[in-house]
Motif scaffolding. Structure first.
Motif, short mmCIF file in Angstrom:
data_model
loop_
_atom_site.label_atom_id
_atom_site.label_comp_id
_atom_site.label_asym_id
_atom_site.label_seq_id
_atom_site.Cartn_x
_atom_site.Cartn_y
_atom_site.Cartn_z
N ARG A 258 1.21 10.63 12.22
CA ARG A 258 1.47 12.26 11.82
C ARG A 258 2.52 13.37 11.86
O ARG A 258 2.40 14.12 11.54
CB ARG A 258 0.11 12.84 12.17
N GLN B 109 1.03 6.21 -7.12
CA GLN B 109 0.31 7.47 -7.01
C GLN B 109 0.76 8.72 -7.35
O GLN B 109 0.37 9.59 -7.95
CB GLN B 109 -0.70 7.17 -6.66
N HIS B 110 1.64 9.13 -6.41
CA HIS B 110 1.83 10.25 -6.00
C HIS B 110 3.07 10.82 -7.51
O HIS B 110 2.64 11.95 -7.64
CB HIS B 110 2.20 11.01 -5.05
N TRP C 217 0.75 4.06 -3.50
CA TRP C 217 0.26 5.40 -2.39
C TRP C 217 1.50 6.26 -3.50
O TRP C 217 1.85 7.39 -4.26
CB TRP C 217 0.45 6.01 -1.23
N THR D 41 5.12 11.00 0.79
CA THR D 41 3.84 10.22 0.63
C THR D 41 3.88 9.63 2.57
O THR D 41 2.16 9.92 1.88
CB THR D 41 4.09 9.15 -0.07
N ILE E 124 1.25 11.97 4.06
CA ILE E 124 -0.02 12.73 3.53
C ILE E 124 -0.32 11.40 3.66
O ILE E 124 -2.19 11.40 3.55
CB ILE E 124 0.14 13.05 2.42
N ARG E 125 -0.10 10.18 3.95
CA ARG E 125 -1.23 8.76 3.27
C ARG E 125 -0.89 8.38 4.58
O ARG E 125 -0.26 6.87 3.70
CB ARG E 125 -1.01 8.61 1.73
N SER E 126 -0.59 8.16 5.69
CA SER E 126 0.01 7.31 6.32
C SER E 126 -1.03 5.98 6.62
O SER E 126 -2.14 5.87 6.88
CB SER E 126 0.26 8.53 8.10
N ILE E 127 -0.48 4.99 6.04
CA ILE E 127 -0.85 3.48 5.57
C ILE E 127 -1.35 3.35 7.31
O ILE E 127 -2.85 2.48 7.91
CB ILE E 127 -0.01 2.65 5.98
N HIS F 178 1.13 -1.66 -0.06
CA HIS F 178 -0.17 0.12 -0.31
C HIS F 178 1.06 1.12 -0.23
O HIS F 178 0.13 1.92 -0.17
CB HIS F 178 -1.04 -0.09 1.00
N SER F 179 2.09 1.03 0.48
CA SER F 179 2.83 2.27 0.53
C SER F 179 3.35 2.63 -0.72
O SER F 179 3.34 3.99 -1.02
CB SER F 179 4.14 2.37 1.11
N GLY G 173 -3.75 16.64 2.99
CA GLY G 173 -3.96 16.73 1.40
C GLY G 173 -2.82 17.13 0.69
O GLY G 173 -3.22 16.10 -0.54
#
Length: 148
Positions: A118, A38-39, A35, A81, A84-87, A31-32, A135
């Motif tokens: 965060r 994607q970024h 993300w 990454t 802003i998108r902590s798994i 998942h990391s 975000g």
């Protein structure tokens, strides 16, 4: 016979535990990376900089631990990454080994501490909100923090 069954259950439980640990680690990593990709796809300038840095550092050889110190922008990209998108929103709980203070708050020896990702990644108490949206992919402060 009961001893044999108990031993069998211990072996089965150990195997299930190992499966859970490897499965959880693999899923978090996947998942990391998703993300991150994607970024990078969305922010072409960052993608170009990471690509140039990796080509320059690796020079067609497999990466190794010595390369970490040479990849500041790539490290900042990964950190941003994660910010802003902590798994995983919470870190592993720890006990304080001694008394100490954080932002004028006294933490006593033996206190249970569960870190918030965060906060650990630089958005402490929303203090960064004025400088960057939680975000929004923004490297300016992350690069300063990682590279120095």
């Amino acid at each position: 016979m009961d001893l044999e069954k108990a031993y069998s259950n211990v072996i089965i439980n150990k195997r299930l535990l190992l499966f859970d640990l490897f499965g959880a680690g693999t899923e978090t990593t996947v998942h990391s990376i998703r993300w991150l990709l994607q970024h990078l796809a969305r922010y072409q300038e960052a993608q170009s900089k990471v690509r140039r840095e990796l080509l320059n550092v690796l020079q067609e050889k497999p990466p190794n631990m010595d390369d970490l110190a040479k990849g500041g922008y790539t490290e900042a990209t990964i950190a941003e990454t994660a910010r802003i998108r902590s798994i995983v929103p919470l870190g592993f709980p720890r006990y304080a080994r001694k008394d100490f203070c954080v932002d004028n708050m006294k933490i006593k020896k033996g206190s249970l501490i569960t870190p918030l990702q965060r906060v650990a990644l630089g958005d402490s108490h929303g203090s960064q909100k004025k400088l960057r949206d939680h975000g929004t992919f923004n490297f300016k402060l992350t690069i300063v923090a990682v590279i120095g």
